[in-house]
Design a protein around this motif. Structure first.
Motif, PDB file in Angstrom:
ATOM      1  N   ALA A 190       0.803  -1.227   0.000  1.00  0.00           N
ATOM      2  CA  ALA A 190       0.000   0.000   0.000  1.00  0.00           C
ATOM      3  C   ALA A 190       0.831   1.270   0.000  1.00  0.00           C
ATOM      4  O   ALA A 190       0.436   2.285   0.555  1.00  0.00           O
ATOM      5  N   ALA A 191       1.978   1.222  -0.657  1.00  0.00           N
ATOM      6  CA  ALA A 191       2.845   2.397  -0.676  1.00  0.00           C
ATOM      7  C   ALA A 191       2.302   3.503  -1.575  1.00  0.00           C
ATOM      8  O   ALA A 191       2.651   4.666  -1.405  1.00  0.00           O
ATOM      9  N   GLN A 249       3.026   4.285  -4.543  1.00  0.00           N
ATOM     10  CA  GLN A 249       3.971   4.896  -5.477  1.00  0.00           C
ATOM     11  C   GLN A 249       3.510   4.708  -6.913  1.00  0.00           C
ATOM     12  O   GLN A 249       3.706   5.571  -7.761  1.00  0.00           O
ATOM     13  N   VAL A 271       0.524   4.743  -8.004  1.00  0.00           N
ATOM     14  CA  VAL A 271      -0.530   5.720  -8.296  1.00  0.00           C
ATOM     15  C   VAL A 271       0.076   7.099  -8.551  1.00  0.00           C
ATOM     16  O   VAL A 271      -0.393   7.849  -9.395  1.00  0.00           O
ATOM     17  N   LEU A 272       1.147   7.399  -7.826  1.00  0.00           N
ATOM     18  CA  LEU A 272       1.807   8.691  -8.044  1.00  0.00           C
ATOM     19  C   LEU A 272       2.441   8.746  -9.436  1.00  0.00           C
ATOM     20  O   LEU A 272       2.416   9.776 -10.094  1.00  0.00           O
ATOM     21  N   ASP A 330      -4.736   2.456  -9.180  1.00  0.00           N
ATOM     22  CA  ASP A 330      -5.409   3.149  -8.084  1.00  0.00           C
ATOM     23  C   ASP A 330      -5.239   2.278  -6.842  1.00  0.00           C
ATOM     24  O   ASP A 330      -4.634   1.208  -6.903  1.00  0.00           O
ATOM     25  N   GLN A 331      -5.745   2.771  -5.702  1.00  0.00           N
ATOM     26  CA  GLN A 331      -5.671   1.978  -4.473  1.00  0.00           C
ATOM     27  C   GLN A 331      -7.065   1.791  -3.903  1.00  0.00           C
ATOM     28  O   GLN A 331      -7.887   2.720  -3.957  1.00  0.00           O
ATOM     29  N   ARG A 332      -7.322   0.627  -3.323  1.00  0.00           N
ATOM     30  CA  ARG A 332      -8.599   0.389  -2.649  1.00  0.00           C
ATOM     31  C   ARG A 332      -8.720   1.311  -1.452  1.00  0.00           C
ATOM     32  O   ARG A 332      -7.748   1.508  -0.724  1.00  0.00           O
ATOM     33  N   ASP A 333      -9.910   1.857  -1.243  1.00  0.00           N
ATOM     34  CA  ASP A 333     -10.108   2.802  -0.144  1.00  0.00           C
ATOM     35  C   ASP A 333      -9.877   2.164   1.224  1.00  0.00           C
ATOM     36  O   ASP A 333      -9.303   2.783   2.111  1.00  0.00           O
ATOM     37  N   GLU A 334     -10.296   0.924   1.408  1.00  0.00           N
ATOM     38  CA  GLU A 334     -10.232   0.304   2.737  1.00  0.00           C
ATOM     39  C   GLU A 334      -8.797   0.102   3.201  1.00  0.00           C
ATOM     40  O   GLU A 334      -8.432   0.454   4.319  1.00  0.00           O
ATOM     41  N   ASP A 335      -7.973  -0.520   2.342  1.00  0.00           N
ATOM     42  CA  ASP A 335      -6.655  -0.942   2.831  1.00  0.00           C
ATOM     43  C   ASP A 335      -5.500  -0.484   1.952  1.00  0.00           C
ATOM     44  O   ASP A 335      -4.351  -0.823   2.212  1.00  0.00           O
ATOM     45  N   GLY A 336      -5.800   0.281   0.906  1.00  0.00           N
ATOM     46  CA  GLY A 336      -4.713   0.806   0.085  1.00  0.00           C
ATOM     47  C   GLY A 336      -4.120  -0.179  -0.899  1.00  0.00           C
ATOM     48  O   GLY A 336      -3.146   0.130  -1.585  1.00  0.00           O
ATOM     49  N   CYS A 386       8.042   0.148  -7.469  1.00  0.00           N
ATOM     50  CA  CYS A 386       7.160  -0.473  -6.466  1.00  0.00           C
ATOM     51  C   CYS A 386       8.003  -1.204  -5.426  1.00  0.00           C
ATOM     52  O   CYS A 386       8.766  -2.107  -5.766  1.00  0.00           O
ATOM     53  N   ILE A 433       4.160  -5.395  -9.381  1.00  0.00           N
ATOM     54  CA  ILE A 433       3.733  -5.127 -10.758  1.00  0.00           C
ATOM     55  C   ILE A 433       4.651  -5.831 -11.744  1.00  0.00           C
ATOM     56  O   ILE A 433       5.865  -5.631 -11.728  1.00  0.00           O
ATOM     57  N   TYR A 447      10.314   7.840   1.773  1.00  0.00           N
ATOM     58  CA  TYR A 447       9.078   7.164   2.194  1.00  0.00           C
ATOM     59  C   TYR A 447       9.434   5.893   2.945  1.00  0.00           C
ATOM     60  O   TYR A 447      10.301   5.134   2.506  1.00  0.00           O
ATOM     61  N   GLN A 458       3.004   4.980   7.850  1.00  0.00           N
ATOM     62  CA  GLN A 458       3.596   5.419   6.589  1.00  0.00           C
ATOM     63  C   GLN A 458       4.119   6.830   6.786  1.00  0.00           C
ATOM     64  O   GLN A 458       3.408   7.675   7.332  1.00  0.00           O
ATOM     65  N   PRO A 510      -5.716   5.496   2.297  1.00  0.00           N
ATOM     66  CA  PRO A 510      -4.643   5.737   1.327  1.00  0.00           C
ATOM     67  C   PRO A 510      -4.713   7.089   0.629  1.00  0.00           C
ATOM     68  O   PRO A 510      -3.681   7.704   0.381  1.00  0.00           O
TER      69      PRO A 510
END
Ligand SMILES: Cc1cc2nc3c(=O)[nH]c(=O)nc-3n(C[C@H](O)[C@H](O)[C@H](O)COP(=O)(O)OP(=O)(O)OC[C@H]3O[C@@H](n4cnc5c(N)ncnc54)[C@H](O)[C@@H]3O)c2cc1C
Ligand code: SF4
Lengths: 64, 444
Positions: A12-13, A15, A17-18, A25-31, A55, A60, B360, B371, B414
């Protein structure tokens, strides 16, 4: 280009997505990472390679 | 004339990222990757988490599959240690007696776990840096109800304590700092974590270690000094059989007292500054044609304006890539006629760029994920907002010289965490950063 994920390695870093927000994208619950486009257009390829390289959990995989 | 090889020393996260970047950027010539461990490049963060826990087997830790490694066409030397580097000629010496004259060298040898005098050779005393270390500790902790004493209450000690508790062992965490991880995250986040560890049944002790008790060569206990003597990273040891008054019984001990940059093999070549890692400029260059990346590299961060060294997984990949790019740029620019560099290079030479990442790191303990972006150590000001004590949700801002330089999130969603990165991507005036952190964490 085809992308596969080993999502349960994801830490869930965020990176990916950045670097490539149109592809990841990341899942809202746990990233955990979400793949928005498994076969992204050519203008995204460089960003996707960068995301895969950066990553920190080797989630990936890019198949060219 | 064929091109001299490029060599990367250290076959882990930083070294692999460097090798991959060299290929991506167009290096078609010989590329040697040297690693002293016998294993294919694997990832370290899961060692103190999923691997120790037993939820993952070693195969799961491999950084790349066989096909991906094959595609790099590496001269891969595993189980091979570099024993010397002549910086002037860029010549490496390997432990099999071979010498390797290179066009350029990237040093990514990481750090090695520190130990304590008196611990050597004692059965049951472990460190946790390599896959072999982690497998040995895991084997030691089979079954339940072991008495584990962890010496060192930094990130690694805390993560191992969490896993060992989840496995049902009796865990004592000893550190000279009264609050776990305080040096890295400040006292309030540290206190929040301490509560989490206590709630899970970890016993916390503030003390220095005076020595170990053993019977038949196996550890039976850890002796604590009454007062923690300063120095030695705060942990002192008198060796087996001396000093100490409080005694913690133990059948297993984990030493998690920090690490030493693996620069010893570089010798004392005056060209290289190896005090606290290999000193590099803002381009990750240590000397002409010699670069460094990852845990071993201490470089001039252009934004923070002072030399920094991080032992964070993210930095290893990012810096590996940066060192590769800048080294190729230097070699291309210096390409003298006949060096054959150009023959082995495809495409446009990359541009030299200072390495200016937003640092990070993350840590997982129980269900809590920490984090952090930017610099959280060495702060002269920390402001922590606890959003939910029981849920261990909090945000903290770290400042230095009037500016906010780091931010940490515990248990935040997140999207908010990514928003926090933008706040301290560069140092911001404290008041402004504080407002932006409030705004970023306002919803939920
Ligand atoms: C148990 C554990 C948990 C961690 N958890 C986290 C986490 O949750 N989050 C986070 O951000 N970071 C974490 N880290 C830190 C992260 O793993 C490191 O920052 C990262 O591995 C650094 O990569 P590196 O390639 O620079 O060095 P290393 O991974 O240390 O690799 C260096 C390699 O070089 C080899 N080597 C050394 N000397 C020589 C020589 N002379 N010749 C040949 N080879 C040599 C070493 O054996 C090693 O294989 C953790 C580290 C550990 C140990
Ligand atoms: S960068 Fe890797 S670990 Fe981080 S969210 Fe993306 S896939 Fe997950």
């Amino acid at each position: 280009m085809k992308i596969t994920l080993d999502a349960d390695k994801c830490c869930a870093a965020g990176q990916c997505v950045l670097v490539a927000p149109e592809v990841f994208d990341q899942r809202d619950e746990d990233g955990i990472v979400v793949l928005l486009d498994a076969e992204p257009p050519a203008d995204q390829h460089e960003a996707v390679r960068e995301a895969a390289a950066i990553c920190p959990a080797a989630v990936i995989e890019v198949h060219e | 004339m064929t091109a001299r090889p490029l060599a990367v020393v250290g076959a882990s996260a930083a070294g692999l990222a460097a090798a991959e970047a060299l290929r991506r950027l167009g290096w078609r010539g010989p590329l040697t990757l040297i690693g002293d461990e016998p294993h294919l490049p694997y990832d370290r963060p899961p060692l103190s988490k999923q691997l120790l826990h037993g939820t993952w087997e070693p195969e799961r830790l491999l950084l790349r599959g066989k096909d991906q490694l094959d595609a790099l066409a590496l001269d891969l030397r595993l189980g091979t240690r570099a024993t010397g580097l002549d910086a002037a000629t860029r010549t490496l010496t390997l432990d099999n007696g071979e010498t390797l004259a290179c066009a350029g060298v990237i040093i990514a040898t990481g750090v090695a776990a520190r130990t304590l005098p008196g611990a050597e050779g004692l059965t049951g005393v472990h460190t946790l840096r390599t896959l072999d270390d982690a497998l040995a500790l895991r084997a030691r902790l089979t079954g339940t109800g072991h008495r584990l004493v962890i010496v060192g209450n930094g990130v690694l000690g805390c993560e191992a304590a969490a896993v060992a508790r989840e496995l049902g062992h009796d865990v004592t965490l000893v550190g000279v700092e009264p609050i776990p991880m305080a040096a890295a995250v400040g006292t309030e986040i540290g206190e929040l974590l301490a509560e989490e560890h206590r709630a899970h049944g970890v016993t916390l002790h503030t003390a220095a270690v005076a020595g170990f008790d053993a019977s038949g060569g196996a550890v039976t206990g850890v002796r604590l000094a009454n007062e923690g003597p300063p120095g030695n990273g705060g942990v002192a040891a008198g060796g087996a059989g001396t000093g100490g008054s409080t005694r913690l019984p133990a059948d297993t001990v984990l030493l998690a007292i920090g690490s030493t940059p693996a620069v010893g093999w570089l010798g004392d070549d005056p060209v290289l500054d190896t005090s606290d890692g290999l000193r590099c400029d803002a381009y990750c260059g240590a000397a002409p044609g010699i670069y460094a990346a990852g845990d071993v590299a201490r470089w001039e961060h252009p934004v923070h304006g002072r030399p920094v060294r991080f032992e964070h997984r993210m930095n290893a990949s990012e810096q590996g890539m940066a060192a590769a790019r800048n080294m190729l740029a230097e070699l291309a620019a210096a390409d003298a006629a006949g060096s054959a560099f150009a023959d082995a290079f495809e495409g446009a030479p990359p541009e030299r760029r200072p390495f200016a990442p937003v640092p990070y790191f993350w840590s997982d303990q129980y269900a809590v994920k920490l984090q952090a972006y930017g610099l959280t150590t060495g702060a002269d000001r920390v402001e922590t907002t606890v959003l939910d004590r029981a849920g261990c949700r909090a945000v903290a801002l770290y400042g230095r010289d009037g500016h906010a330089v780091g931010v940490l999130a515990a248990g935040l969603p997140p999207r908010q965490v990514r928003g926090l990165r933008a706040v301290i991507a560069a140092p911001v005036p404290w008041e402004e950063a504080r407002e932006r952190v409030r705004a970023a964490t306002a919803a939920g």
